[in-house]
Design a protein around this motif. Structure first.
Motif, PDB file in Angstrom:
ATOM      1  N   LEU A   1       0.745   4.237  -2.706  1.00  0.00           N
ATOM      2  CA  LEU A   1       0.567   5.652  -2.353  1.00  0.00           C
ATOM      3  C   LEU A   1       1.724   6.498  -2.860  1.00  0.00           C
ATOM      4  O   LEU A   1       1.555   7.632  -3.279  1.00  0.00           O
ATOM      5  CB  LEU A   1       0.421   5.808  -0.833  1.00  0.00           C
ATOM      6  N   GLU A   2       2.909   5.914  -2.844  1.00  0.00           N
ATOM      7  CA  GLU A   2       4.084   6.698  -3.238  1.00  0.00           C
ATOM      8  C   GLU A   2       4.251   6.778  -4.758  1.00  0.00           C
ATOM      9  O   GLU A   2       4.525   7.838  -5.307  1.00  0.00           O
ATOM     10  CB  GLU A   2       5.332   6.071  -2.614  1.00  0.00           C
TER      11      GLU A   2
ATOM     12  N   LEU B   1      -8.213   8.017  -2.910  1.00  0.00           N
ATOM     13  CA  LEU B   1      -6.921   7.928  -2.230  1.00  0.00           C
ATOM     14  C   LEU B   1      -7.126   7.872  -0.711  1.00  0.00           C
ATOM     15  O   LEU B   1      -6.445   7.104  -0.025  1.00  0.00           O
ATOM     16  CB  LEU B   1      -6.085   9.159  -2.610  1.00  0.00           C
ATOM     17  N   SER B   2      -8.095   8.642  -0.206  1.00  0.00           N
ATOM     18  CA  SER B   2      -8.295   8.556   1.259  1.00  0.00           C
ATOM     19  C   SER B   2      -8.837   7.187   1.641  1.00  0.00           C
ATOM     20  O   SER B   2      -8.524   6.671   2.706  1.00  0.00           O
ATOM     21  CB  SER B   2      -9.222   9.626   1.830  1.00  0.00           C
TER      22      SER B   2
ATOM     23  N   GLN C   1      -6.217   4.616   2.177  1.00  0.00           N
ATOM     24  CA  GLN C   1      -5.466   4.752   3.424  1.00  0.00           C
ATOM     25  C   GLN C   1      -6.175   4.197   4.662  1.00  0.00           C
ATOM     26  O   GLN C   1      -5.610   4.203   5.740  1.00  0.00           O
ATOM     27  CB  GLN C   1      -5.103   6.228   3.643  1.00  0.00           C
TER      28      GLN C   1
ATOM     29  N   SER D   1      -0.080   7.134  -6.880  1.00  0.00           N
ATOM     30  CA  SER D   1      -1.195   7.924  -6.351  1.00  0.00           C
ATOM     31  C   SER D   1      -1.901   8.683  -7.478  1.00  0.00           C
ATOM     32  O   SER D   1      -3.084   8.991  -7.372  1.00  0.00           O
ATOM     33  CB  SER D   1      -0.716   8.884  -5.262  1.00  0.00           C
TER      34      SER D   1
ATOM     35  N   ARG E   1       0.832  -1.199   0.000  1.00  0.00           N
ATOM     36  CA  ARG E   1       0.000   0.000   0.000  1.00  0.00           C
ATOM     37  C   ARG E   1       0.874   1.260   0.000  1.00  0.00           C
ATOM     38  O   ARG E   1       0.578   2.220  -0.710  1.00  0.00           O
ATOM     39  CB  ARG E   1      -0.930   0.004   1.209  1.00  0.00           C
ATOM     40  N   GLU E   2       1.952   1.233   0.772  1.00  0.00           N
ATOM     41  CA  GLU E   2       2.881   2.375   0.771  1.00  0.00           C
ATOM     42  C   GLU E   2       3.371   2.661  -0.647  1.00  0.00           C
ATOM     43  O   GLU E   2       3.452   3.794  -1.087  1.00  0.00           O
ATOM     44  CB  GLU E   2       4.136   2.041   1.608  1.00  0.00           C
TER      45      GLU E   2
END
Ligand code: GLU
Length: 501
Positions: free
Chosen positions: A330-331, A342-343, A346, A334, A326-327
């Protein structure tokens, strides 16, 4: 010649020239150095060989560092920039002249060209004829190069850690140039000056440098430094057995990152290009450090296989921690998502979705693509043209009725459900899920089997449009899990679009 003491702490370096992006041949050289250092609790240094000021570019140096960081191949000391040390190389060359191991040569390039041709006519290798080697008088004011004074006879022997014993005749080495007429050092000089100064014990590099090794061995000796051990890594070739082309994978490591490869998968792949440990294909980083050995690096070139890289990436994605995947999403990905989506990624439910998708994909980019529709609020665009029913109105009518039935029955199950989700910390919004109402993915499986029997359709045929409506895609994570897990309002709104297909 003496060899580096075996009791020395292992010190190795990766020494790329910043004249292009870090391609995978370079990454493999970096990896083998890094593995060897880690395995021996030694030091891994980074040296930027930017002495060629015309061809070197800062952006490539930045690319090397970013790629190595991404790959986790971190260097242990401050990087060395050769471009900042030009004066040191000139001083060292002067020192060699004083000590009788080098000399100034005033012959012009044109003259040297003639000498080389002459040597060839005599059936010898094209060489400088050493005219200035024993010259006594200095030609003040004339341009000159500095040449190494290589013994005229004898030979250089070394045992390559991959190729075994190798011998070069001194007579073939030429009195090669150390400092050019513009004052710039040659590769062979700057490499050795730095290897000596940083106390390198092993030189592990591509076998395109093998002909430089005997020259450098003389220089180590001139500088009174024990000759390091050498390993010359075989080339990586394309599937056509020719030099690896951009199309076949000779691209920057960053391109692999952007495509969704995991660093450990790329490293695993590169380690296995030329090295083996029994039949094992999949290695964790710690296994690579533990098992890597030059004894098992093959002498012949290795062939790049893009399919295998993809397969390995899938295997590493399966065993990666979902938090980390997941990191990465997101990195690096995204930009695939809207900000509400996107929220959602998380949240704990976002993470749970990652765990469901991860066994099914071979690239992190694919994982992100599958996550997008699941985390996007509201309904998703669907393209019904791929559905089996598309050209079969009969089947379409039956399936539409079946899906209406699904919706009706599931709505009943949700009757009396609390308006606020009880699913604890997985929540998106307030709508509970079928799972919150006690309907697990196994129950969902049973339920769909029952509906398909009732309507006389195959389970697969029923699932196809349900999957498309719910996920926007023909391929997705486990459908029964998703149906049980996602908030009911989302499931209901998406399945209700059946009427519009
Ligand atoms: N700068 C050289 C290269 O990129 C390094 C060779 C070496 O490791 O000595 O090929």
């Amino acid at each position: 010649m003496t060899n580096a003491l075996s009791s020395d702490r292992v010190r190795v370096r990766f020494a790329p020239s910043p004249t292009g992006f870090l391609h995978i041949g370079g990454v493999r050289a970096a990896l083998f150095n890094w593995l060897y250092a880690r395995q021996h609790q030694g030091d891994f240094l980074l040296r930027i060989e930017d002495t060629d000021q015309e061809r070197s570019e800062e952006k490539f140096t930045q690319d090397f560092m970013a790629s190595l960081r991404w790959l986790g191949l971190m260097w242990d000391e401050e990087p060395i920039f050769q471009g900042k040390r030009l004066e040191v190389y000139r001083e060292k060359a002067e020192e060699l002249i004083e000590r009788g191991f080098a000399y100034r040569c005033f012959c012009s390039e044109a003259e040297v060209g003639v000498m080389r041709e002459q040597a060839m006519k005599e059936g010898k290798k094209p060489q400088y004829n050493r005219r200035c080697r024993d010259r006594k008088e200095a030609s003040v004011g004339l341009p000159f190069v500095i040449r190494a004074k290589i013994p005229l006879e004898g030979h250089v022997d070394f045992t390559d850690m991959i190729r075994g014993p190798i011998r070069f005749e001194n007579a073939d080495l030429d009195d090669f140039v150390l400092i050019r007429s513009n004052g710039a050092p040659t590769y062979n000089l700057s490499v050795v000056v730095d290897d000596v100064e940083t106390r390198m014990t092993h030189i592990l590099r591509g076998d395109d440098h093998i002909n430089n090794t005997p020259k450098q061995m003389h220089l180590y000796q001139f500088f009174n430094y024990p000759v390091p051990q050498f390993a010359h890594l075989p080339m990586i070739l394309g599937p056509d057995k020719k030099k690896l082309s951009k199309r076949d994978g000779a691209v920057s490591a960053n391109v692999y990152r952007a495509e969704g490869y995991l660093p450990e998968a790329l490293l695993n792949f590169l380690a296995r290009l030329g090295w083996s440990h029994g039949d094992q294909e999949i290695f964790s980083m710690s296994e690579m450090i533990q098992y890597f050995s030059f004894n098992h690096v093959q002498k012949s070139s290795a062939v790049f296989n893009a399919e295998k890289l993809l397969w390995l990436n899938g295997a590493h994605i399966r065993s990666a921690k979902s938090e980390r995947l997941r990191e990465i999403v997101l990195e690096d990905f995204s930009h695939y998502f809207s900000s509400p989506a996107l929220s959602r990624v998380q949240t704990p439910l976002g993470l749970h979705l990652v765990t469901l998708i991860q066994p099914k994909v071979k690239l992190v980019a694919e994982l992100a693509q599958q996550l997008v529709p699941l985390c996007t609020p509201g309904t998703v665009e669907v393209d019904a043209t791929d559905l089996k029913w598309y050209k079969d109105p009969q089947l379409k009518a039956t399936l539409q009725a079946a899906i209406q039935n699904v919706l009706g029955s599931l709505s009943k199950k949700m009757e009396g459900a609390p308006h606020v989700r009880t699913g604890g910390d997985l929540v998106w919004g307030t709508s509970p899920s079928l799972g919150d109402q006690g309907m697990s993915s196994v129950d969902m499986d049973g339920f769909f089997r029952q509906i398909s029997e009732q309507h006389g359709v195959k389970l697969g045929d029923l699932m196809q449009p349900v999957r498309l409506l719910l996920t926007g895609r023909m391929v997705s994570a486990g459908l029964f899990e998703l149906l049980s897990l996602l908030p009911w309002d989302l499931v209901q709104a998406r399945l209700a679009k059946i009427q519009t297909l």
